[in-house]
Write a protein that holds these residues in place. Sequence first.
Motif, PDB file in Angstrom:
ATOM      1  N   SER A  90       1.025  -1.179   0.086  1.00 32.44           N
ATOM      2  CA  SER A  90      -0.200   0.416   0.350  1.00 32.44           C
ATOM      3  C   SER A  90       0.988   1.465   0.233  1.00 32.44           C
ATOM      4  O   SER A  90       1.923   1.028   0.537  1.00 32.44           O
ATOM      5  N   ASP A  92       0.927   3.096   2.259  1.00 31.17           N
ATOM      6  CA  ASP A  92       1.937   4.051   3.656  1.00 31.17           C
ATOM      7  C   ASP A  92       2.952   2.989   3.903  1.00 31.17           C
ATOM      8  O   ASP A  92       3.427   3.504   3.927  1.00 31.17           O
ATOM      9  N   THR A  93       2.933   1.546   2.932  1.00 31.63           N
ATOM     10  CA  THR A  93       3.288   0.346   3.570  1.00 31.63           C
ATOM     11  C   THR A  93       4.693   1.267   3.075  1.00 31.63           C
ATOM     12  O   THR A  93       6.075   1.694   3.935  1.00 31.63           O
ATOM     13  N   MET A  95       5.313   4.281   2.190  1.00 31.81           N
ATOM     14  CA  MET A  95       5.863   5.641   2.643  1.00 31.81           C
ATOM     15  C   MET A  95       6.836   5.009   3.544  1.00 31.81           C
ATOM     16  O   MET A  95       7.887   5.935   4.242  1.00 31.81           O
ATOM     17  N   ALA A  96       6.419   3.880   4.435  1.00 33.42           N
ATOM     18  CA  ALA A  96       7.344   4.294   5.722  1.00 33.42           C
ATOM     19  C   ALA A  96       8.536   2.962   5.604  1.00 33.42           C
ATOM     20  O   ALA A  96       9.656   3.012   6.050  1.00 33.42           O
ATOM     21  N   LYS A 148       2.513  11.200  -2.243  1.00 34.62           N
ATOM     22  CA  LYS A 148       1.366  12.016  -1.548  1.00 34.62           C
ATOM     23  C   LYS A 148       1.877  13.614  -1.862  1.00 34.62           C
ATOM     24  O   LYS A 148       3.279  13.982  -2.101  1.00 34.62           O
TER      25      LYS A 148
END
Length: 194
Positions: A90, A92-93, A95-96, A148
């Motif tokens: 994802s 979020d994954t 970005m992390a 983003k």
Amino acid sequence: MKAYAYVVGPGDTAWQTLFDMAGNIGFAGVSDYRGISQVVQQAGETPVCYFLFSPVADLSALRPVADAIRFASSRTIRFSPMVYCAEDPSIDTIMACINMGFDDIVALPQSTSKLRERLGRQIGQNMVFYETAGYFGPDRRNRVAALKPNPVANRVGGPFRRLEIVRNLLDGVSVLRDEFSSPSGDVAAMQTLQ
């Protein structure tokens, strides 16, 4: 390939699949990751050690391992390629992983030849790394911006270090340029090797 691979993860089915794929890529050897001391010894034999991370439910569990690699005292380990491998990662994954200093995020499944090609991009290319108070890893600003919009992307931050490196399978990591920049915009070349 005269490089070694460490597979990091919980030892589940996804980990085993990644371990088996790494074994078929042609690394000098593959083993499970059991700590930096294990890698220090191996880095004396194979100057490039890859860290292939299998998917985990909680990415924060990877932070201690990523930090141990990225903030290791050995330059060979500190600049090692770190690659997160997961099915359909994802935003979020991604970005992390970027925030932890990963070099690449690979969506699985991939054929062995495609994975070999993707991992091969970490060798023989000039790469820029940044070091700040809380980050050490590749310059990923272009990828973060594409994922983003960041309204604070143009803010002035603290001091940072910019390093240009190249990895090769014979000598490991060479630092081509090392510059320090303070918030006032002063840039000082710390080291230039050509």
